[in-house]
Design an enzyme around this catalytic site. Sequence first.
Site, short mmCIF file in Angstrom:
data_model
loop_
_atom_site.label_atom_id
_atom_site.label_comp_id
_atom_site.label_asym_id
_atom_site.label_seq_id
_atom_site.Cartn_x
_atom_site.Cartn_y
_atom_site.Cartn_z
N GLU A 21 14.32 7.42 32.73
CA GLU A 21 14.22 6.28 32.51
C GLU A 21 14.34 5.11 33.32
OE1 GLU A 21 15.25 5.98 27.89
OE2 GLU A 21 16.75 6.96 29.00
N LYS A 100 11.99 0.48 21.53
CA LYS A 100 11.59 1.23 22.46
C LYS A 100 10.66 2.28 22.03
CE LYS A 100 14.62 3.69 25.91
NZ LYS A 100 15.84 4.35 26.11
#
Length: 122
Positions: A21, A100
């Site tokens: 990420e 997200k």
Amino acid sequence: MDYIHLNELEFYGYHGALQEETKLGQRFRVTVSLATDLQDAGSTDDLDKTVNYAEVYNLCRAIVEGEPVKLIETVAENIATDILRTFPEKVLGVRVVLIKPDPPIAGHYASVSVEITRGRFA
């Protein structure tokens, strides 16, 4: 109480607990609701009597596209704190929903999100 809503702002950032990420990054969506008094702005048509949502957008963008953190909770908290600090006379409260859409977890889902509310409520 009146509200200004900025809906589903989309930015690209590098937040997350996993190394992928922080290396590859991902999309984030932010919805912000500002608790304020819009009566003077509405009756005078004066931008100085309201919260300039372009400034709020830029603040959100700087945080989401800025320094990476591990948790979306931290990103949401930073947005709320900065809004309250930047507009102390105009914003009584703020609600931040941070989404997200593509977290790196297996399964079928639309997204994951956090929602926080902060303010100067009496």
